[in-house]
Design a protein around this motif. Structure first.
Motif, PDB file in Angstrom:
ATOM      1  N   VAL A  31       0.857  -1.182   0.000  1.00 17.82           N
ATOM      2  CA  VAL A  31       0.000   0.000   0.000  1.00 17.82           C
ATOM      3  C   VAL A  31       0.890   1.228   0.000  1.00 17.82           C
ATOM      4  O   VAL A  31       1.767   1.380   0.864  1.00 17.82           O
ATOM      5  CB  VAL A  31      -0.939   0.022   1.220  1.00 17.82           C
ATOM      6  CG1 VAL A  31      -1.754   1.306   1.236  1.00 17.82           C
ATOM      7  CG2 VAL A  31      -1.865  -1.195   1.209  1.00 17.82           C
ATOM      8  N   VAL A  32       0.689   2.124  -0.961  1.00 15.51           N
ATOM      9  CA  VAL A  32       1.444   3.379  -1.049  1.00 15.51           C
ATOM     10  C   VAL A  32       0.453   4.525  -0.923  1.00 15.51           C
ATOM     11  O   VAL A  32      -0.432   4.684  -1.759  1.00 15.51           O
ATOM     12  CB  VAL A  32       2.218   3.482  -2.381  1.00 15.51           C
ATOM     13  CG1 VAL A  32       2.942   4.822  -2.456  1.00 15.51           C
ATOM     14  CG2 VAL A  32       3.203   2.331  -2.523  1.00 15.51           C
ATOM     15  N   ASN A  33       0.593   5.318   0.125  1.00 14.25           N
ATOM     16  CA  ASN A  33      -0.301   6.460   0.353  1.00 14.25           C
ATOM     17  C   ASN A  33       0.340   7.740  -0.167  1.00 14.25           C
ATOM     18  O   ASN A  33       0.670   8.653   0.590  1.00 14.25           O
ATOM     19  CB  ASN A  33      -0.627   6.578   1.845  1.00 14.25           C
ATOM     20  CG  ASN A  33      -1.447   5.423   2.353  1.00 14.25           C
ATOM     21  OD1 ASN A  33      -2.439   5.046   1.730  1.00 14.25           O
ATOM     22  ND2 ASN A  33      -1.034   4.833   3.473  1.00 14.25           N
ATOM     23  N   ALA A  34       0.527   7.776  -1.491  1.00 15.40           N
ATOM     24  CA  ALA A  34       1.167   8.934  -2.120  1.00 15.40           C
ATOM     25  C   ALA A  34       0.950   8.855  -3.616  1.00 15.40           C
ATOM     26  O   ALA A  34       0.643   7.795  -4.162  1.00 15.40           O
ATOM     27  CB  ALA A  34       2.667   8.946  -1.815  1.00 15.40           C
ATOM     28  N   SER A  35       1.114   9.984  -4.279  1.00 13.61           N
ATOM     29  CA  SER A  35       1.141   9.936  -5.736  1.00 13.61           C
ATOM     30  C   SER A  35       2.413   9.207  -6.156  1.00 13.61           C
ATOM     31  O   SER A  35       3.438   9.257  -5.475  1.00 13.61           O
ATOM     32  CB  SER A  35       1.105  11.342  -6.322  1.00 13.61           C
ATOM     33  OG  SER A  35       2.229  12.093  -5.921  1.00 13.61           O
ATOM     34  N   PHE A  36       2.338   8.498  -7.294  1.00 14.33           N
ATOM     35  CA  PHE A  36       3.427   7.619  -7.697  1.00 14.33           C
ATOM     36  C   PHE A  36       3.833   7.975  -9.115  1.00 14.33           C
ATOM     37  O   PHE A  36       3.000   7.987 -10.031  1.00 14.33           O
ATOM     38  CB  PHE A  36       2.977   6.158  -7.624  1.00 14.33           C
ATOM     39  CG  PHE A  36       4.060   5.156  -7.872  1.00 14.33           C
ATOM     40  CD1 PHE A  36       4.740   4.576  -6.813  1.00 14.33           C
ATOM     41  CD2 PHE A  36       4.409   4.786  -9.161  1.00 14.33           C
ATOM     42  CE1 PHE A  36       5.746   3.637  -7.040  1.00 14.33           C
ATOM     43  CE2 PHE A  36       5.402   3.863  -9.397  1.00 14.33           C
ATOM     44  CZ  PHE A  36       6.083   3.288  -8.333  1.00 14.33           C
ATOM     45  N   VAL A  37       5.127   8.257  -9.331  1.00 10.71           N
ATOM     46  CA  VAL A  37       5.656   8.583 -10.650  1.00 10.71           C
ATOM     47  C   VAL A  37       6.770   7.592 -10.976  1.00 10.71           C
ATOM     48  O   VAL A  37       7.710   7.434 -10.194  1.00 10.71           O
ATOM     49  CB  VAL A  37       6.193  10.025 -10.721  1.00 10.71           C
ATOM     50  CG1 VAL A  37       6.670  10.348 -12.142  1.00 10.71           C
ATOM     51  CG2 VAL A  37       5.140  11.028 -10.276  1.00 10.71           C
ATOM     52  N   ASP A  96      -2.038  -1.593  -3.786  1.00 11.17           N
ATOM     53  CA  ASP A  96      -2.892  -0.412  -3.769  1.00 11.17           C
ATOM     54  C   ASP A  96      -2.037   0.846  -3.673  1.00 11.17           C
ATOM     55  O   ASP A  96      -1.194   0.973  -2.779  1.00 11.17           O
ATOM     56  CB  ASP A  96      -3.842  -0.487  -2.566  1.00 11.17           C
ATOM     57  CG  ASP A  96      -4.957   0.533  -2.634  1.00 11.17           C
ATOM     58  OD1 ASP A  96      -5.074   1.201  -3.680  1.00 11.17           O
ATOM     59  OD2 ASP A  96      -5.695   0.673  -1.652  1.00 11.17           O
ATOM     60  N   ILE A  97      -2.255   1.760  -4.641  1.00  8.73           N
ATOM     61  CA  ILE A  97      -1.632   3.087  -4.576  1.00  8.73           C
ATOM     62  C   ILE A  97      -2.758   4.092  -4.446  1.00  8.73           C
ATOM     63  O   ILE A  97      -3.576   4.243  -5.357  1.00  8.73           O
ATOM     64  CB  ILE A  97      -0.769   3.361  -5.820  1.00  8.73           C
ATOM     65  CG1 ILE A  97       0.389   2.370  -5.886  1.00  8.73           C
ATOM     66  CG2 ILE A  97      -0.239   4.799  -5.802  1.00  8.73           C
ATOM     67  CD1 ILE A  97       1.259   2.511  -7.110  1.00  8.73           C
ATOM     68  N   ASN A  98      -2.834   4.738  -3.296  1.00 15.67           N
ATOM     69  CA  ASN A  98      -3.985   5.583  -2.974  1.00 15.67           C
ATOM     70  C   ASN A  98      -3.865   6.976  -3.600  1.00 15.67           C
ATOM     71  O   ASN A  98      -4.128   7.996  -2.958  1.00 15.67           O
ATOM     72  CB  ASN A  98      -4.157   5.691  -1.459  1.00 15.67           C
ATOM     73  CG  ASN A  98      -4.576   4.372  -0.845  1.00 15.67           C
ATOM     74  OD1 ASN A  98      -5.363   3.639  -1.438  1.00 15.67           O
ATOM     75  ND2 ASN A  98      -4.037   4.056   0.323  1.00 15.67           N
TER      76      ASN A  98
END
Length: 290
Positions: free
Chosen positions: A22-28, A44-46
């Motif tokens: 689970v990543v609670n951040a924008s992902f680039v 899950d990328i929130n």
């Protein structure tokens, strides 16, 4: 993890084991990002994912790879399998400006294929989408696109760059080709052709261009090909056709005939090929008009 923005420039793998990342951040992503699927693993990328590198979904073991996040793809998004048989899945919205390569079955909630975007579906593989908009992009391949709602303003290209093929589109609710759309069909030297096959219950609404890349050896009069089919039938027609007249020097043209469930090409003999030396006025009874 939790941060404002997660940026990958290297190699990152979300494993198929455990309960999922689970990543609670924008992902680039600018590097290589692999998502592996296991028996019940969903990562899950929130926030939104911006992919400028390579994002690979890999079905491993008993499950497909799952990534729950809206995705804007500017690089390459690939669906593959390494021993897994279940479909990979993206349960949210995908907007494709790059290349989406379906080398293993892939389920997406909703997909927009934007300007210069390419969706390439390999033979015997299926891309399943609830709602698919081809917005000036290209859909290519010899697999199956299963979309309840299918709309195209862009290019449809059955087959590959090196071989003819059948691109199957299964549309249950609606299927429409708009004014700016194009269907590109290749005819090869061994008298084989691409086929665009619409299945499902939706009547195909036709518009746009039919473009023929004619590489056939001189086809004999009466030779015919079914190039576009629709199980539920057609409404409308293509507003223009290109590439029917490459055999005028042999006195043969390709006549496009639209029936109830198929659009066919029929090689037809003409008595005046239409060269500069033809002594007939256009519109006169001595001129053939195709």
């Amino acid at each position: 993890s939790s941060t404002e923005e997660f940026v990958n420039h290297g190699e990152l793998i979300f494993s198929s084991t455990g309960n999922g990342v689970v990543v609670n951040a924008s992902f680039v992503n600018f590097g290589d990002f692999e998502v592996h699927g296991g028996s019940a693993t969903v990562h899950d990328i929130n926030s939104n994912v911006d992919n400028h590198g390579t994002l690979t979904l890999m079905a491993v073991g008993n499950g497909g790879a799952g990534l729950s996040a809206p995705i804007d793809n500017y690089g390459e998004l690939i669906s593959v399998a390494d021993g897994g048989t279940d479909s990979n899945h993206l349960p949210e919205f995908v907007e494709n400006y790059g290349v989406l390569s379906v080398l293993h079955d892939l389920d997406i909630q909703s997909l927009d294929n934007e300007d210069n975007g390419l969706v390439d579906i390999a033979t015997a593989q299926t891309l399943k989408v609830s709602d698919f908009d081809n917005n000036m992009g290209t859909v290519r391949g010899s697999g199956t696109l299963d979309a309840a709602y299918f709309d195209s303003w862009g290019i449809l290209q059955p087959g590959s760059t090196s071989a003819t093929g059948i691109l199957t589109i299964v549309a249950s609710a609606s299927a429409e080709l708009y004014d700016s759309s194009s269907v590109d069909i290749r005819l090869t030297g061994n008298n084989q052709s691409d086929v665009l096959a619409f299945q499902g219950t939706a009547v195909l609404k036709l518009d746009g261009q039919l473009r023929l890349d004619n590489q056939m050896s001189n086809p004999g009069a009466g030779t015919s090909f079914s190039i576009v089919t629709s199980v539920a039938g057609f409404t409308g027609s293509f507003h223009s056709v290109e590439g029917t007249d490459l055999y005028l020097s042999h006195g043969v043209v390709l006549d496009v005939t639209q029936g109830s469930n198929s659009i066919d090409l029929i090689a037809t003999s003409v008595s005046i090929p239409g060269t500069l030396a033809a002594d007939a006025l256009a519109g006169s009874s001595a001129a053939d008009v195709i």
